[in-house]
Scaffold this active site. Structure first.
Site, PDB file in Angstrom:
ATOM      1  N   HIS A 191       0.860  -1.205   0.000  1.00  0.00           N
ATOM      2  CA  HIS A 191       0.000   0.000   0.000  1.00  0.00           C
ATOM      3  C   HIS A 191       0.887   1.242   0.000  1.00  0.00           C
ATOM      4  O   HIS A 191       1.497   1.575   1.016  1.00  0.00           O
ATOM      5  CB  HIS A 191      -0.881  -0.007   1.259  1.00  0.00           C
ATOM      6  CG  HIS A 191      -1.877   1.107   1.318  1.00  0.00           C
ATOM      7  ND1 HIS A 191      -3.197   0.890   1.639  1.00  0.00           N
ATOM      8  CD2 HIS A 191      -1.771   2.448   1.110  1.00  0.00           C
ATOM      9  CE1 HIS A 191      -3.855   2.049   1.624  1.00  0.00           C
ATOM     10  NE2 HIS A 191      -2.998   3.011   1.314  1.00  0.00           N
TER      11      HIS A 191
ATOM     12  N   HIS B 291     -10.748   0.863   2.143  1.00  0.00           N
ATOM     13  CA  HIS B 291     -10.513   1.935   3.109  1.00  0.00           C
ATOM     14  C   HIS B 291     -11.702   1.816   4.072  1.00  0.00           C
ATOM     15  O   HIS B 291     -12.795   2.275   3.772  1.00  0.00           O
ATOM     16  CB  HIS B 291     -10.479   3.310   2.428  1.00  0.00           C
ATOM     17  CG  HIS B 291     -10.194   4.419   3.395  1.00  0.00           C
ATOM     18  ND1 HIS B 291      -9.031   5.156   3.395  1.00  0.00           N
ATOM     19  CD2 HIS B 291     -10.918   4.887   4.453  1.00  0.00           C
ATOM     20  CE1 HIS B 291      -9.054   6.025   4.384  1.00  0.00           C
ATOM     21  NE2 HIS B 291     -10.189   5.887   5.032  1.00  0.00           N
TER      22      HIS B 291
ATOM     23  N   HIS C   8       2.910  14.787   1.143  1.00  0.00           N
ATOM     24  CA  HIS C   8       2.279  16.093   0.882  1.00  0.00           C
ATOM     25  C   HIS C   8       3.354  17.136   1.152  1.00  0.00           C
ATOM     26  O   HIS C   8       4.096  16.996   2.137  1.00  0.00           O
ATOM     27  CB  HIS C   8       1.122  16.353   1.854  1.00  0.00           C
ATOM     28  CG  HIS C   8      -0.044  15.430   1.685  1.00  0.00           C
ATOM     29  ND1 HIS C   8      -1.074  15.683   0.808  1.00  0.00           N
ATOM     30  CD2 HIS C   8      -0.351  14.248   2.286  1.00  0.00           C
ATOM     31  CE1 HIS C   8      -1.976  14.701   0.883  1.00  0.00           C
ATOM     32  NE2 HIS C   8      -1.560  13.820   1.761  1.00  0.00           N
TER      33      HIS C   8
ATOM     34  N   ALA D 277      -4.293  14.906   5.026  1.00  0.00           N
ATOM     35  CA  ALA D 277      -3.972  13.661   5.750  1.00  0.00           C
ATOM     36  C   ALA D 277      -2.904  12.890   4.994  1.00  0.00           C
ATOM     37  O   ALA D 277      -2.973  12.774   3.774  1.00  0.00           O
ATOM     38  CB  ALA D 277      -5.230  12.809   5.871  1.00  0.00           C
TER      39      ALA D 277
ATOM     40  N   ASP E 262       1.552   2.812   3.477  1.00  0.00           N
ATOM     41  CA  ASP E 262       0.645   3.946   3.262  1.00  0.00           C
ATOM     42  C   ASP E 262       1.440   5.248   3.190  1.00  0.00           C
ATOM     43  O   ASP E 262       0.930   6.315   3.540  1.00  0.00           O
ATOM     44  CB  ASP E 262      -0.431   4.028   4.351  1.00  0.00           C
ATOM     45  CG  ASP E 262      -1.624   4.870   3.914  1.00  0.00           C
ATOM     46  OD1 ASP E 262      -1.714   5.206   2.719  1.00  0.00           O
ATOM     47  OD2 ASP E 262      -2.459   5.195   4.775  1.00  0.00           O
TER      48      ASP E 262
ATOM     49  N   LEU F 146      -5.212   9.342   7.738  1.00  0.00           N
ATOM     50  CA  LEU F 146      -6.525   8.693   7.847  1.00  0.00           C
ATOM     51  C   LEU F 146      -6.427   7.238   7.435  1.00  0.00           C
ATOM     52  O   LEU F 146      -5.774   6.954   6.426  1.00  0.00           O
ATOM     53  CB  LEU F 146      -7.549   9.425   6.969  1.00  0.00           C
ATOM     54  CG  LEU F 146      -7.950  10.801   7.502  1.00  0.00           C
ATOM     55  CD1 LEU F 146      -8.728  11.572   6.465  1.00  0.00           C
ATOM     56  CD2 LEU F 146      -8.744  10.681   8.799  1.00  0.00           C
TER      57      LEU F 146
ATOM     58  N   LYS G 298      -9.697  -0.794  -5.376  1.00  0.00           N
ATOM     59  CA  LYS G 298      -9.730  -0.101  -4.080  1.00  0.00           C
ATOM     60  C   LYS G 298     -11.048   0.612  -3.861  1.00  0.00           C
ATOM     61  O   LYS G 298     -11.502   1.382  -4.715  1.00  0.00           O
ATOM     62  CB  LYS G 298      -8.581   0.916  -4.036  1.00  0.00           C
ATOM     63  CG  LYS G 298      -8.527   1.804  -2.798  1.00  0.00           C
ATOM     64  CD  LYS G 298      -7.900   1.099  -1.613  1.00  0.00           C
ATOM     65  CE  LYS G 298      -8.030   1.912  -0.324  1.00  0.00           C
ATOM     66  NZ  LYS G 298      -6.900   2.773  -0.068  1.00  0.00           N
TER      67      LYS G 298
ATOM     68  N   HIS H 165       1.295   5.478  -1.828  1.00  0.00           N
ATOM     69  CA  HIS H 165       0.853   6.572  -2.700  1.00  0.00           C
ATOM     70  C   HIS H 165       2.094   7.187  -3.336  1.00  0.00           C
ATOM     71  O   HIS H 165       2.872   7.849  -2.650  1.00  0.00           O
ATOM     72  CB  HIS H 165       0.110   7.638  -1.884  1.00  0.00           C
ATOM     73  CG  HIS H 165      -1.092   7.094  -1.186  1.00  0.00           C
ATOM     74  ND1 HIS H 165      -2.358   7.167  -1.715  1.00  0.00           N
ATOM     75  CD2 HIS H 165      -1.218   6.415  -0.007  1.00  0.00           C
ATOM     76  CE1 HIS H 165      -3.215   6.590  -0.892  1.00  0.00           C
ATOM     77  NE2 HIS H 165      -2.552   6.114   0.153  1.00  0.00           N
ATOM     78  N   LEU H 166       2.271   6.955  -4.639  1.00  0.00           N
ATOM     79  CA  LEU H 166       3.444   7.525  -5.321  1.00  0.00           C
ATOM     80  C   LEU H 166       3.148   8.900  -5.905  1.00  0.00           C
ATOM     81  O   LEU H 166       4.054   9.623  -6.273  1.00  0.00           O
ATOM     82  CB  LEU H 166       3.910   6.592  -6.447  1.00  0.00           C
ATOM     83  CG  LEU H 166       4.399   5.200  -6.048  1.00  0.00           C
ATOM     84  CD1 LEU H 166       4.877   4.450  -7.286  1.00  0.00           C
ATOM     85  CD2 LEU H 166       5.510   5.273  -5.009  1.00  0.00           C
ATOM     86  N   ARG H 167       1.843   9.235  -6.043  1.00  0.00           N
ATOM     87  CA  ARG H 167       1.410  10.465  -6.734  1.00  0.00           C
ATOM     88  C   ARG H 167       1.829  10.399  -8.211  1.00  0.00           C
ATOM     89  O   ARG H 167       2.104   9.347  -8.746  1.00  0.00           O
ATOM     90  CB  ARG H 167       1.967  11.740  -6.054  1.00  0.00           C
ATOM     91  CG  ARG H 167       1.851  11.763  -4.535  1.00  0.00           C
ATOM     92  CD  ARG H 167       0.437  11.814  -4.058  1.00  0.00           C
ATOM     93  NE  ARG H 167       0.363  12.084  -2.626  1.00  0.00           N
ATOM     94  CZ  ARG H 167      -0.576  11.613  -1.825  1.00  0.00           C
ATOM     95  NH1 ARG H 167      -1.541  10.839  -2.280  1.00  0.00           N
ATOM     96  NH2 ARG H 167      -0.582  11.905  -0.547  1.00  0.00           N
TER      97      ARG H 167
ATOM     98  N   HIS I 276      -4.607  -0.442   6.175  1.00  0.00           N
ATOM     99  CA  HIS I 276      -4.120   0.427   7.264  1.00  0.00           C
ATOM    100  C   HIS I 276      -5.013   0.371   8.499  1.00  0.00           C
ATOM    101  O   HIS I 276      -5.607   1.364   8.897  1.00  0.00           O
ATOM    102  CB  HIS I 276      -3.940   1.872   6.784  1.00  0.00           C
ATOM    103  CG  HIS I 276      -5.010   2.413   5.866  1.00  0.00           C
ATOM    104  ND1 HIS I 276      -6.346   2.357   6.154  1.00  0.00           N
ATOM    105  CD2 HIS I 276      -4.915   3.031   4.660  1.00  0.00           C
ATOM    106  CE1 HIS I 276      -7.025   2.914   5.174  1.00  0.00           C
ATOM    107  NE2 HIS I 276      -6.175   3.321   4.245  1.00  0.00           N
TER     108      HIS I 276
ATOM    109  N   ASN J 289      -5.515   6.845  -6.031  1.00  0.00           N
ATOM    110  CA  ASN J 289      -6.224   8.106  -5.740  1.00  0.00           C
ATOM    111  C   ASN J 289      -5.441   9.322  -6.242  1.00  0.00           C
ATOM    112  O   ASN J 289      -5.065  10.209  -5.476  1.00  0.00           O
ATOM    113  CB  ASN J 289      -6.549   8.234  -4.240  1.00  0.00           C
ATOM    114  CG  ASN J 289      -5.315   8.322  -3.356  1.00  0.00           C
ATOM    115  OD1 ASN J 289      -4.274   7.746  -3.685  1.00  0.00           O
ATOM    116  ND2 ASN J 289      -5.418   9.029  -2.253  1.00  0.00           N
TER     117      ASN J 289
HETATM  118  O1  DOR Z   1      -3.713   9.642   5.394  1.00  0.00           O
HETATM  119  C1  DOR Z   1      -4.026   9.286   4.285  1.00  0.00           C
HETATM  120  N1  DOR Z   1      -3.462   9.822   3.180  1.00  0.00           N
HETATM  121  N2  DOR Z   1      -5.006   8.382   4.153  1.00  0.00           N
HETATM  122  C2  DOR Z   1      -5.509   8.050   2.955  1.00  0.00           C
HETATM  123  O2  DOR Z   1      -6.412   7.236   2.912  1.00  0.00           O
HETATM  124  C3  DOR Z   1      -5.044   8.740   1.722  1.00  0.00           C
HETATM  125  C4  DOR Z   1      -3.693   9.271   1.892  1.00  0.00           C
HETATM  126  C5  DOR Z   1      -3.281  10.255   0.797  1.00  0.00           C
HETATM  127  O3  DOR Z   1      -3.507   9.955  -0.378  1.00  0.00           O
HETATM  128  O4  DOR Z   1      -2.704  11.289   1.131  1.00  0.00           O
HETATM  129 ZN    ZN Z   2      -3.432   5.009   1.610  1.00  0.00          ZN
END
Ligand code: DOR
Ligand code: ZN
Length: 346
Positions: free
Chosen positions: A14, A137, A252, A264, A248, A220, A100, A16-18, A175, A42
């Site tokens: 799990h 989620h 940011h 988050a 996870d 989150l 997802k 997030h690479l963006r 998570h 996402n």
């Molecule tokens: O804290 C989080 N950040 N929870 C998520 O479910 C998404 C993630 C994000 O993409 O920043």
């Molecule tokens: Zn996530």
């Protein structure tokens, strides 16, 4: 005392690479530790079908370091409009492993998420038939449910029903953050497993809120009480096959977290494996780290174990205060903290 540990190269189930410039940072960071990573869908424009996944995968692979064998495993983002065809095409592609579920409005870039979970039953059926994985989620988003209760309510209101109706649907509760989730997964059958993040093992809500708000610990599902943290540590380090590594890691830039309405997500890929090693060592469970990091997830996803190995050594180092990111910077998880374990680079 163990001072060195060699393990099968781990996978991250799990992350997030963006997209865009972010990939300059996130892809090499993932490739440093992992054999494979499950790439969350996402994006600002979510990865809704196999074509989106194909192009996103190509953009990611362009950033893979030259000598690396690391592979991104792709995921589709469920919306109210996902069709059975989207699922069957994903299965045929061979590079999409999972689908997802985000409840609409739950978290970062979830505006296109699902508004009524009950209406997804035909899609869940198709995922079950296709032998893809459903990633949840697991939070409800009703305004009248307290944010600290949203995971437990999701289990009672939705997960129990899904499990009954689709007994052979392979589900990862992502998570997990509560004792209710850890126990529900542990006591359930082999079709249900869970990922656990470093931040939910290392911290509880006091770390985030007592003596001042620490926005870089805001993620989150939100950090819970210490009793939940202890239960997650117990579950992760227990040797149970049902729990595996999912960082996870969710970067940011610091301005968007240090704000009146902060985003988050915690970035943990600067020390992804070292964080887990720290937790397992403190729990006297280093002998279970390899199963958690490198075996359980691959077995659940029915993929072969990685062939290469990595070595962790006990060697103190300090996490940087900030990391350059997208023309600005991010504050990494546990910035400035000393760690005892370090990945030995080849
Ligand atoms: O804290 C989080 N950040 N929870 C998520 O479910 C998404 C993630 C994000 O993409 O920043
Ligand atoms: Zn996530």
């Amino acid at each position: 005392m163990v001072n060195q540990l060699t393990l099968i190269r781990p996978d991250d189930w799990h992350v997030h690479l963006r997209d865009g410039d972010a990939l300059d940072t996130t892809v090499p960071a993932a490739a440093k530790y992992f054999g494979r990573s499950i790439i969350m869908p996402n994006l600002k424009l979510p990865v809704r079908n196999v074509n989106d996944a194909l192009f996103y995968r190509q953009r990611i692979l362009r950033h893979r370091p030259k000598d690396s064998q690391w592979l991104p495993l792709m995921v589709l983002y469920l919306t109210d409009d996902t069709s059975k065809k989207d699922i069957s095409e994903a299965k045929k592609s061979g590079f999409v492993q999972a689908v997802k579920y985000y409840p609409a409005g739950a978290t970062t870039n979830s505006a296109s998420g699902v508004t009524q979970l009950e209406r997804l039953d035909p899609i869940f059926n198709e995922i079950q038939e296709s032998n893809l994985i459903l990633q949840l989620h697991g939070e409800v988003t009703d305004q009248n449910i307290d944010i600290f209760d949203r995971e437990a309510v999701f289990i009672d209101r939705h997960l129990r029903r899904i499990k009954e109706k689709f007994p052979e649907l392979k589900i990862v509760l992502e998570h997990i953050t509560t004792s209710q989730a850890a126990q529900y997964v542990e006591e359930n059958d082999q079709y249900l497993a869970a990922t656990i993040t470093p931040q939910h093992l290392l911290y509880n809500r006091n770390d985030m809120l007592a003596g001042g708000i620490r926005p870089h610990l805001y993620c989150l599902p939100i950090l819970k009480r210490d009793i939940h943290q202890k239960e997650l540590i117990r579950a992760a380090t227990s040797g149970s096959k049902k729990f595996f590594l999912g960082t996870d890691s969710a970067p940011h830039v610091s301005e968007t977290k240090e704000s009146a309405c902060g985003c988050a997500g915690c970035f943990s890929h600067h020390a992804a494996l070292e964080f887990y090693a720290e937790v397992f060592d403190q729990a006297d469970a280093m002998h279970h780290l390899e199963a958690f990091a490198s075996i359980n997830g691959a077995q659940f996803y029915q993929l072969p174990l990685n062939k290469s190995k990595i070595t962790l050594v006990k060697e103190p180092w300090t996490i940087p205060e900030e990391i350059p990111f997208c023309g600005s910077q991010l504050i990494p998880l546990a910035a400035g903290m000393a760690l005892n374990w370090k990945l030995r680079l080849p």
